[in-house]
Enzyme design. Structure first.
Site, PDB file in Angstrom:
ATOM      1  N   CYS A 139       0.794  -1.231   0.000  1.00 44.68           N
ATOM      2  CA  CYS A 139       0.000   0.000   0.000  1.00 44.68           C
ATOM      3  C   CYS A 139       0.825   1.279   0.000  1.00 44.68           C
ATOM      4  O   CYS A 139       0.285   2.353  -0.254  1.00 44.68           O
ATOM      5  CB  CYS A 139      -0.957   0.015   1.191  1.00 44.68           C
ATOM      6  SG  CYS A 139      -2.155  -1.328   1.155  1.00 44.68           S
TER       7      CYS A 139
ATOM      8  N   HIS B 256      -8.951   3.262  -3.052  1.00 44.41           N
ATOM      9  CA  HIS B 256      -7.549   2.973  -2.717  1.00 44.41           C
ATOM     10  C   HIS B 256      -6.947   2.039  -3.760  1.00 44.41           C
ATOM     11  O   HIS B 256      -6.879   0.832  -3.557  1.00 44.41           O
ATOM     12  CB  HIS B 256      -7.499   2.344  -1.319  1.00 44.41           C
ATOM     13  CG  HIS B 256      -6.166   1.861  -0.871  1.00 44.41           C
ATOM     14  ND1 HIS B 256      -4.972   2.387  -1.323  1.00 44.41           N
ATOM     15  CD2 HIS B 256      -5.841   0.877   0.011  1.00 44.41           C
ATOM     16  CE1 HIS B 256      -3.970   1.752  -0.733  1.00 44.41           C
ATOM     17  NE2 HIS B 256      -4.469   0.822   0.065  1.00 44.41           N
TER      18      HIS B 256
END
Length: 407
Positions: free
Chosen positions: A105, A362
């Site tokens: 991430c 995301h």
């Protein structure tokens, strides 16, 4: 925003010829995976658009770009071939090198950090740190499971690296007593802030509109559309509307589709240069990269990463929490974002001023770079100068970085 300036903050705001400065920072719209604006657009094309925009927006000669680092998580080979194809298609000369970075991430932020450090040590003068993810085409949820040796899985922490992300969210909520009500309140505010920001046009300067092809699922008809707005943001979301959603990972859990980040497609790029070079070439300077730091945390509660990465990067810069004007903390899940903010004692009004990933989405490899583009927009809109970006990282890590706006 804070009006007081400590000696430490004053030091960070000072300008030096060897600073790593930001010449431009752009992103695509963030769209819903499998059904949003980029559902029929391959990731290398989204990336090519933002790479081209990164240098054309600042009127930078592409022959001056020496290296491009691209954060990516899901594409085969971590997307190295896709990134190279995108750079060439974007008009970046073939003698500019390209590589991909996969720190899950935080991949987009890791790419920026890599380019910044190359500039800092004198390897290059100008480069691009970027991130891209197509969770539509990247194999998300469709690839085979990786296999591991029994010896390597002999310790519990190693086993915990394989815990599904949603379960780690439940672990954080359980371990730290975060109720569903608290998580839903945070998520609803993320949607409300993002919806208000979108209505006010606050994302407009950071988004690169893209003309792409879209295929009608029923008729197969191909049309051209312009994707210029985040399509995951929903207006009118409330705690009451979120309370109707069923838990997604455990029967009696508190994490659900409305208080977790969305599966998304998108890309972002940040063009960096040595200050002396940018000044000599007459390039615009909109910000400065100051420092970045990473940290490991227990894999079973991987989402707590920002709570420990942020103090580490602040220690590197001698800044205090109050020296930071605002924070962009990725909302992988409401549980982990809330814990991180509460653990550090950051005022919630300083966090994700225009909403976060729960509302916007995301795209894994993209978000670290996207938050920099968004952070610079927020700084321009609010007058803030020093901001921090941070995110949790799958398998139990965190990353954070300090930036300065010079707009």
């Amino acid at each position: 925003m804070s009006t007081q300036t400590s000696p430490q903050k004053e030091s960070v705001l000072q300008k030096h010829d060897n600073d790593v400065v930001i010449v431009s920072a752009v992103r695509s719209a963030i769209t819903k995976g499998r059904k949003g604006g980029f559902k029929d657009t391959k990731p290398e094309l989204i990336l090519a658009h933002v790479l081209r925009a990164a240098y054309t927006k600042a009127d930078v000669d592409p022959t001056l770009i020496e290296d491009v680092a691209v954060g990516n998580c899901l594409l085969p080979g971590a997307g190295a071939g896709h990134a190279r194809v995108a750079a060439i298609h974007a008009g970046i000369p073939i003698d500019a090198s390209v590589n991909t970075v996969n720190r899950q991430c935080s991949s987009g932020l890791s790419a920026i950090n890599q380019i910044a450090n190359q500039i800092r040590v004198g390897q290059i003068d100008i480069g691009i740190g970027a991130g891209v993810e197509s969770m539509t085409f990247g194999g998300f949820g469709s690839g085979g499971k990786a296999s591991y040796s029994e010896e390597a899985m002999a310790t519990q922490d190693a086993k915990d690296c394989l815990i599904p992300m949603g379960i780690t969210s439940e672990n954080v909520a359980s371990d730290y007593g975060l109720s569903r009500q608290v998580q839903d309140e945070f998520a609803a505010k993320s949607f409300q802030k993002a919806a208000a920001a979108a209505k006010a046009g606050k994302f407009r300067d950071e988004i690169v509109p893209m003309k792409v092809k879209s295929v009608d699922a029923k008729t197969g008809e191909i049309t051209e559309i312009v994707v210029a707005e985040d399509d995951g943001i929903r207006d009118g979301v409330t705690v009451e509307s979120l309370s109707k959603l069923k838990p997604a990972f455990t029967k009696d859990g508190s994490t659900h589709a409305g208080n977790a980040s969305q599966v998304s497609d998108g890309a972002a790029a940040v063009l960096l240069a040595r200050r002396s070079v940018a000044l000599r070439l007459g390039l615009p300077i909109i910000g400065k990269f100051v420092a970045a730091a990473t940290v490991g945390v227990p894999p079973r509660i991987m989402g707590v990463g920002p709570a420990y990465a942020i103090p580490r990067v602040l220690a590197l810069t001698s800044l205090s929490l109050s020296d930071v004007d605002f924070y962009e903390i990725n909302e992988a899940f409401a549980s982990q974002a809330i814990f991180s903010v509460q653990h550090l004692g950051i005022p919630f009004e300083k966090v994700n001023v225009n909403g976060g990933a729960i509302a916007m989405g995301h795209p894994l490899g993209c978000t670290g770079a996207r938050q920099v583009a968004t952070g610079l927009s927020v700084a321009k809109q609010t007058g803030g100068k020093v901001f921090v970006t941070s995110m949790c990282i799958g398998s139990g890590m965190g990353m954070a970085a300090v930036f300065v706006s010079e707009q």
